[in-house]
Scaffold this motif. Structure first.
Motif, PDB file in Angstrom:
ATOM      1  N   LEU A  91      39.328 -23.869  69.613  1.00  0.00           N
ATOM      2  CA  LEU A  91      39.429 -24.882  70.656  1.00  0.00           C
ATOM      3  C   LEU A  91      38.026 -25.273  71.083  1.00  0.00           C
ATOM      4  CD1 LEU A  91      42.080 -22.745  72.133  1.00  0.00           C
ATOM      5  CD2 LEU A  91      42.463 -25.188  72.186  1.00  0.00           C
TER       6      LEU A  91
ATOM      7  N   TYR B 120      39.895 -29.403  77.184  1.00  0.00           N
ATOM      8  CA  TYR B 120      40.033 -28.499  76.044  1.00  0.00           C
ATOM      9  C   TYR B 120      40.625 -29.315  74.902  1.00  0.00           C
ATOM     10  CZ  TYR B 120      39.580 -24.606  79.351  1.00  0.00           C
ATOM     11  OH  TYR B 120      39.132 -23.731  80.302  1.00  0.00           O
TER      12      TYR B 120
ATOM     13  N   TRP C 295      37.120 -20.225  71.454  1.00  0.00           N
ATOM     14  CA  TRP C 295      36.735 -21.391  72.239  1.00  0.00           C
ATOM     15  C   TRP C 295      35.249 -21.611  72.039  1.00  0.00           C
ATOM     16  CZ3 TRP C 295      40.310 -17.881  73.749  1.00  0.00           C
ATOM     17  CH2 TRP C 295      41.529 -18.346  74.255  1.00  0.00           C
TER      18      TRP C 295
ATOM     19  N   ILE D 153      37.050 -19.071  80.322  1.00  0.00           N
ATOM     20  CA  ILE D 153      38.394 -19.141  79.771  1.00  0.00           C
ATOM     21  C   ILE D 153      39.119 -17.981  80.434  1.00  0.00           C
ATOM     22  CG2 ILE D 153      39.838 -19.033  77.729  1.00  0.00           C
ATOM     23  CD1 ILE D 153      36.265 -19.893  77.198  1.00  0.00           C
TER      24      ILE D 153
ATOM     25  N   THR E 190      30.344 -19.138  72.322  1.00  0.00           N
ATOM     26  CA  THR E 190      31.769 -19.054  72.031  1.00  0.00           C
ATOM     27  C   THR E 190      32.368 -17.842  72.727  1.00  0.00           C
ATOM     28  OG1 THR E 190      31.481 -17.671  70.061  1.00  0.00           O
ATOM     29  CG2 THR E 190      31.414 -20.052  69.732  1.00  0.00           C
TER      30      THR E 190
END
Length: 146
Positions: A49, A66, A81, A91, A117
């Protein structure tokens, strides 16, 4: 190693024990390749994502904060992510109505800075809502199927 090129001479002397960076022989090269870390997740990879660079922090962009906003994966899948936005995000699992949040403790990335990330492996089936703590209008959902 010596190198000759048009009258120039270069000499490189490497000393020390073999390791993943500096190694001698085919066995060392094979071990170095084996220990190479996996490539980082990129936008467009499956189960990835993106927090896009177009101002996810802006409430006007809540519908695209997102990308994708919802995803379905199988049990055991690791979802990653990637924050490409200009500011840090989190997140955080739980619910948000856009202004008030209720974390549930399933997962929380902490601050994910620009270019960083975060990943979470989903080991149980269910629907997992998540949001960004400092930007509660950023809302996403992962559906995990058994």
């Amino acid at each position: 190693m010596q190198t000759f090129y048009m009258g120039c001479i270069g000499l490189v002397v490497v000393t020390g024990d073999d390791n993943a960076i500096l190694t001698v022989g085919d066995d060392g090269l094979s071990a170095a390749a084996h220990d190479e870390p996996a490539a980082p997740a990129r936008a467009g990879d499956p189960n990835t994502l993106l927090i896009p660079p177009a101002g996810a922090y802006d409430p006007a962009n809540a519908d695209t904060a997102y990308s994708p906003q919802a995803m379905s994966v199988a049990v055991g899948t690791t979802v990653t992510w990637i924050n490409e936005d200009l500011v840090f995000h989190t997140i955080t699992s739980g619910s948000s109505n856009g202004t008030t949040v209720t974390p549930n403790g399933e997962f929380d990335s902490g601050e994910v800075q620009t270019g960083e990330t975060d990943a979470h492996t989903f080991d149980t089936p269910g629907t997992f809502d998540y949001y960004c703590n400092p930007h509660p209008w950023m809302i996403g959902q992962i559906e995990v199927t058994g």
